[in-house]
Design an enzyme around this catalytic site. Structure first.
Site: not given
Length: 345
Positions: A115, A119, A181, A221, A250
């Site tokens: 993916n 965000f 990001t 995280k 993550n």
């Protein structure tokens, strides 16, 4: 039924469209009362599953990771599938569309997903409006920064989300580890990360004093792609900032050992699912051993079976989360994991 009928149909469709279809389906089943009737099929209720971690009592140690219910739309409905907690987000101060579509890809041969959502969310205020209703499950609030916010102003974005969510979530997760990001992972470096977490802790202590309540747990995280030296830095940072724990891990930018279509493997983004299992477990074990279990760890990454979950727990995880495994294996996975924990005693 999920793996033989529902999943094959869903997997014929675009992954992001299926996500929205499944949300509508779960909402509909809840509204007509069917989801409540199905609850006994998925839920294991047993006091032996209870875990007290960072001052919170969890009904069971199996949670839903952030990224599934980003906007706090389905958290109560999802509790019917047996989760001990649901993590919403990642939320940002302002709504944002995320990266251009297509941005979600199934690697079926590897039981994985890539993916690069970026965000995408409706903004923290919209989530708060939904969180004002009664919670049937413990809620974690995963927070991040808007894409347009430069890193030297990122602290303010995290504070905005923290303040907005404070009364409505049970714990916080600081997400600086998404690969989707631009520049975000630079915030994992020791100096900026320490500064960010210290500022959030200051705000935490201020708000808890004002409200006469216990402070809210704050977790970090982290990415699975950190080196051992960087993981040692994480241990130091947790000790220095007095945050409550770590979520490991993550998604990864690694593509080693995959067998899916090479065209898919070239897609940018974070990889989740089965190929992440071993690295995630290695990170959990490293953190637990090197810190001498100084802080709680939530283990996530590649959990597709009860055995995968027990492996994470044996490595040092106090709680676990699933996401891609939920997609591939179906909602029955939660019950299977909880039952395996009980059976082991």
């Amino acid at each position: 039924m999920y793996k033989s009928i529902i999943r094959p149909i869903f997997f014929l469709l675009d992954p992001e469209k299926v996500h929205h279809i499944s949300f509508s389906l779960i909402k509909m089943l809840s509204k007509i009362g069917v989801l409540g009737l199905l609850k006994p099929i998925f839920v294991v209720q047993d006091q032996r599953l209870e875990r007290e971690v960072f001052g919170i009592k969890f009904k069971n140690p199996v949670g839903l990771a952030a990224g599934f219910d980003k906007n706090a739309v389905l958290y109560n409905e999802l509790s019917n599938f047996g989760f001990g907690f649901v993590e919403i987000g990642t939320l940002t101060p302002k709504p944002q569309d995320g990266n251009p579509k297509k941005r979600l890809f199934r690697l079926k041969a590897d039981k994985a997903i890539i993916n690069r959502m970026g965000f995408n969310n409706e903004g923290v205020a919209n989530a708060v409006a939904r969180l004002k209703k009664e919670h049937k499950v413990l809620i974690g609030g995963n927070i991040g920064k808007n894409k347009v916010t430069p890193n030297n102003e990122a602290v303010q974005d995290y504070l905005i989300c923290f303040d907005a969510l404070y009364d409505y979530v049970d714990y916080f997760v600081v997400n600086v580890s998404s690969p989707n990001t631009p520049g975000l992972r630079e915030l994992q470096d020791k100096e900026p990360l320490t500064a960010l977490l210290m500022r959030l802790e200051e705000e935490n202590n201020k708000l808890s004093a004002e409200k006469g309540e216990k402070r809210k747990p704050i977790l970090l995280k982290i990415a699975p792609d950190l080196t051992n030296d960087q993981l040692l830095d994480i241990i130091d940072i947790v000790e220095d900032t007095k945050i409550d724990g770590v979520i490991a891990t993550n998604t990864t930018i690694e593509r080693t050992g995959l067998t899916s279509d090479p065209t898919l493997l070239k897609e940018a983004g974070g990889l989740s699912g089965k190929p992440l299992k071993d690295r995630s477990t290695e990170v959990i074990k490293f953190l637990a051993e090197k810190s001498k279990k100084a802080f709680p760890i939530i283990g996530v990454g590649g959990i597709h079976s009860p055995e995968d979950a027990l492996e994470k727990i044996d490595a040092g995880a106090d709680l676990i989360q699933i996401w891609t495994g939920f997609i591939y294996e179906g909602p029955g996975l939660v019950k299977k994991i909880n039952q395996a924990i009980l059976d082991r005693g």
